[in-house]
Design an enzyme around this catalytic site. Structure first.
Site, PDB file in Angstrom:
ATOM      1  N   ASP A 165      39.048 -20.005 -32.648  1.00 24.26           N
ATOM      2  CA  ASP A 165      38.646 -21.540 -32.890  1.00 24.26           C
ATOM      3  C   ASP A 165      39.878 -22.423 -32.748  1.00 24.26           C
ATOM      4  O   ASP A 165      40.220 -22.581 -34.077  1.00 24.26           O
ATOM      5  CB  ASP A 165      37.478 -21.689 -33.894  1.00 24.26           C
ATOM      6  CG  ASP A 165      36.938 -23.006 -33.919  1.00 24.26           C
ATOM      7  OD1 ASP A 165      37.265 -23.888 -33.148  1.00 24.26           O
ATOM      8  OD2 ASP A 165      35.992 -23.296 -34.651  1.00 24.26           O
ATOM      9  N   ASP A 170      50.102 -18.234 -40.474  1.00 27.04           N
ATOM     10  CA  ASP A 170      50.259 -19.045 -38.974  1.00 27.04           C
ATOM     11  C   ASP A 170      50.223 -17.993 -38.247  1.00 27.04           C
ATOM     12  O   ASP A 170      50.853 -17.112 -37.683  1.00 27.04           O
ATOM     13  CB  ASP A 170      51.544 -19.598 -38.821  1.00 27.04           C
ATOM     14  CG  ASP A 170      51.863 -20.482 -37.714  1.00 27.04           C
ATOM     15  OD1 ASP A 170      51.090 -20.105 -36.668  1.00 27.04           O
ATOM     16  OD2 ASP A 170      53.026 -20.891 -37.473  1.00 27.04           O
ATOM     17  N   CYS A 181      36.730 -27.829 -30.578  1.00 31.90           N
ATOM     18  CA  CYS A 181      36.020 -29.086 -30.909  1.00 31.90           C
ATOM     19  C   CYS A 181      36.652 -30.304 -30.173  1.00 31.90           C
ATOM     20  O   CYS A 181      36.413 -31.330 -30.901  1.00 31.90           O
ATOM     21  CB  CYS A 181      35.468 -29.300 -32.223  1.00 31.90           C
ATOM     22  SG  CYS A 181      36.861 -29.372 -33.268  1.00 31.90           S
ATOM     23  N   ASP A 220      43.422 -17.657 -41.316  1.00 32.22           N
ATOM     24  CA  ASP A 220      43.480 -19.268 -41.302  1.00 32.22           C
ATOM     25  C   ASP A 220      45.038 -19.631 -42.060  1.00 32.22           C
ATOM     26  O   ASP A 220      45.253 -18.798 -42.894  1.00 32.22           O
ATOM     27  CB  ASP A 220      42.384 -20.107 -42.039  1.00 32.22           C
ATOM     28  CG  ASP A 220      42.284 -21.369 -41.495  1.00 32.22           C
ATOM     29  OD1 ASP A 220      41.621 -21.607 -40.678  1.00 32.22           O
ATOM     30  OD2 ASP A 220      43.146 -22.295 -42.014  1.00 32.22           O
ATOM     31  N   ALA A 251      38.466 -20.882 -41.096  1.00 29.79           N
ATOM     32  CA  ALA A 251      37.813 -21.782 -42.093  1.00 29.79           C
ATOM     33  C   ALA A 251      36.969 -22.993 -41.473  1.00 29.79           C
ATOM     34  O   ALA A 251      37.430 -23.451 -40.353  1.00 29.79           O
ATOM     35  CB  ALA A 251      39.093 -22.606 -43.014  1.00 29.79           C
ATOM     36  N   PRO A 252      35.672 -23.165 -41.854  1.00 26.03           N
ATOM     37  CA  PRO A 252      35.439 -22.945 -43.510  1.00 26.03           C
ATOM     38  C   PRO A 252      34.693 -21.557 -43.413  1.00 26.03           C
ATOM     39  O   PRO A 252      33.874 -21.433 -44.563  1.00 26.03           O
ATOM     40  CB  PRO A 252      34.542 -24.094 -44.005  1.00 26.03           C
ATOM     41  CG  PRO A 252      33.914 -24.726 -42.495  1.00 26.03           C
ATOM     42  CD  PRO A 252      35.034 -24.349 -41.541  1.00 26.03           C
ATOM     43  N   GLY A 253      34.397 -20.921 -42.383  1.00 24.29           N
ATOM     44  CA  GLY A 253      33.766 -19.771 -42.371  1.00 24.29           C
ATOM     45  C   GLY A 253      32.307 -19.486 -41.818  1.00 24.29           C
ATOM     46  O   GLY A 253      31.816 -18.402 -41.741  1.00 24.29           O
ATOM     47  N   GLY A 254      31.840 -20.626 -41.419  1.00 27.92           N
ATOM     48  CA  GLY A 254      30.344 -20.664 -40.681  1.00 27.92           C
ATOM     49  C   GLY A 254      30.335 -19.584 -39.376  1.00 27.92           C
ATOM     50  O   GLY A 254      29.479 -18.869 -39.390  1.00 27.92           O
ATOM     51  N   LYS A 255      31.288 -19.591 -38.579  1.00 29.04           N
ATOM     52  CA  LYS A 255      31.257 -18.656 -37.683  1.00 29.04           C
ATOM     53  C   LYS A 255      31.417 -17.053 -37.776  1.00 29.04           C
ATOM     54  O   LYS A 255      31.113 -16.400 -37.391  1.00 29.04           O
ATOM     55  CB  LYS A 255      32.239 -19.115 -36.442  1.00 29.04           C
ATOM     56  CG  LYS A 255      32.259 -20.405 -35.897  1.00 29.04           C
ATOM     57  CD  LYS A 255      33.232 -20.710 -35.054  1.00 29.04           C
ATOM     58  CE  LYS A 255      33.187 -22.057 -34.389  1.00 29.04           C
ATOM     59  NZ  LYS A 255      33.480 -23.336 -35.495  1.00 29.04           N
TER      60      LYS A 255
END
Length: 433
Positions: free
Chosen positions: A321, A302, A374, A276, A256-260
């Site tokens: 991520d 999980d 990040c 997720d 989430a949120p799904g950009g990758k």
């Protein structure tokens, strides 16, 4: 509904929710903006973001201005004074208007008896600004980060720790990624030029577009048609470093949120699984897939639990991520500085290790895992991956940069480098033996 509420009152409510109750500004701010006329929503955002960037300074000055601390139900007026100080100090709002509107907020907050107190504090600040600032000058107020975080950054980056902290106080830029399954880069650039939207292309991959100033997505050509997605330049490296190939089975873990997820599908015709733990955030993945015209299987669970993904399935590539401190995106989410705690870092590193160990079993021999966060903290990044390489006999480092070693693996992007967020990447291959 008559939306005439006082912006400063709403800002004080937001700050109480974030700073005193520990809620995320991303959750709190939209609800407060809904109470206001649409034209006032950007002002509320500016005040909340600004106060959270520079909170220690204004908090310390407010404590000096008040003869007695405001507690309990009156705590909101401590934050209201801070809202006034930020406007006077940093915004272009005329001083008299900033004071008058902030004082008026006491009426909206049902405490008109405090008008005099709020007014006196703000007037005192305008008269004695330099003296008050000198009395509250220390490392925390100077760099506007909690003490524990400053110490960690000093230890991790002894030569450029001030750069990291200063970059965290900058405003975040707006990046787009052109979704080339739906439009060519040349066509999209042509439409941006027609719409007089100024931009740059600072990255080696041409799909990354950096706008000269942020714009509402609806005002950018092709949003509904899925021509682009909003995605920071650092995050755009994920799918590129993963190097997906047609026909592969690929897992985007913590998607989430799904950009990758969508970027991987833009690069290769593959079978994609997006997983997720957060069901609500997975809804965003579905929305992004639909808007961009892509398809993936979505799993909620999980990922430190081996049973979440069918034990018979293994993947050609895994993008992990990992859940992290998000200390690389503080300029985008300034509340992170005040929501995160020192003890969170070790707990997050332990969770990352669990997910790593679990998902490594789901990777085919010869497969690639790209670990990403990040974060800018070594405990979650280089140290995490060095330990994993040491403990995992069939894990081999696939260098992103020639300078990498098993003891210092991966690529750390610091906030502000090429106008990107702080990010970390490490690429591993599962050996055949």
């Amino acid at each position: 509904m008559n939306k005439t509420k006082n912006v400063r009152a709403e800002a004080a409510k937001c700050l109480v929710a974030v700073l005193d109750k520990g809620l995320s500004l991303s959750d709190v701010l939209p609800k407060s903006q809904a109470n206001l006329a649409p034209k006032d929503a950007p002002l509320l955002q500016e005040i909340c973001f600004g106060v959270l960037r520079y909170f220690p300074k204004y908090d310390s000055i407010t404590n000096l201005l008040l003869s007695k601390k405001l507690k309990g139900k009156q705590r909101i007026f401590h934050h209201l004074i801070i809202v006034g100080l930020y406007q006077i100090d940093k915004m272009r709002i005329p001083e008299h208007a900033a004071v008058a509107e902030t004082v008026q907020a006491t009426v909206v907050l049902k405490a008109p008896g405090l008008k005099g107190l709020v007014n006196a504090c703000l007037r005192n600040f305008t008269r004695n600004k330099e003296a008050l600032e000198s009395k509250t000058d220390n490392l925390v107020t100077q760099y506007s980060h909690p003490s524990w975080f400053i110490k960690r950054i000093q230890a991790a980056y002894p030569d450029n720790w001030t750069y990291v902290l200063e970059q965290n106080l900058e405003r975040s830029p707006m990046w787009l990624r052109v979704h080339t399954n739906n439009v060519s880069i040349d066509t999209f650039i042509e439409e941006l030029n027609k719409a007089n939207i100024a931009f740059e292309q600072p990255l080696t991959h041409k799909t990354g577009i950096l706008l000269n100033k942020p714009s509402p997505v609806e005002s950018i050509p092709g949003f509904e048609q899925g021509w682009f997605t909003v995605q920071d330049g650092a995050a755009q490296h994920a799918a590129l470093l993963l190097e997906p190939k047609d026909g592969e089975l690929i897992l985007d873990a913590c998607a989430a949120p799904g950009g990758k997820t969508c970027h991987v599908l833009d690069l290769a015709t593959c079978d994609m699984v997006a997983a997720d733990i957060d069901e609500n955030r997975l809804e965003r993945v579905s929305q992004n897939l639909t808007r961009l015209g892509e398809d993936a299987k979505i799993i909620c669970g999980d990922l430190s639990d081996p049973s979440v993904i069918d034990e018979t399935i293994t993947f050609d590539r895994i993008l992990l991520d990992a859940p992290c401190s998000a200390t690389g995106v503080i300029r985008r989410h300034p509340d992170i500085k005040w929501l995160r705690r020192n003890e969170d870092i070790e707990a997050l590193a332990e969770l990352q290790k669990k997910i790593l160990d679990t998902l490594w079993q789901k990777l085919k021999p010869g497969g690639i895992m790209l670990y990403a966060t990040c974060s800018v903290l070594p405990e979650e990044n280089k140290r995490q991956m060095a330990q994993f390489l040491l403990n995992t006999h069939d894990a081999q480092l696939v260098k992103i940069d020639d300078s990498e070693t098993n003891e210092a693996p991966g690529w750390q992007i610091l906030p502000g480098q090429l106008n990107m967020d702080g990010f970390y990447y490490c690429r591993l291959m599962k050996t055949l033996s």
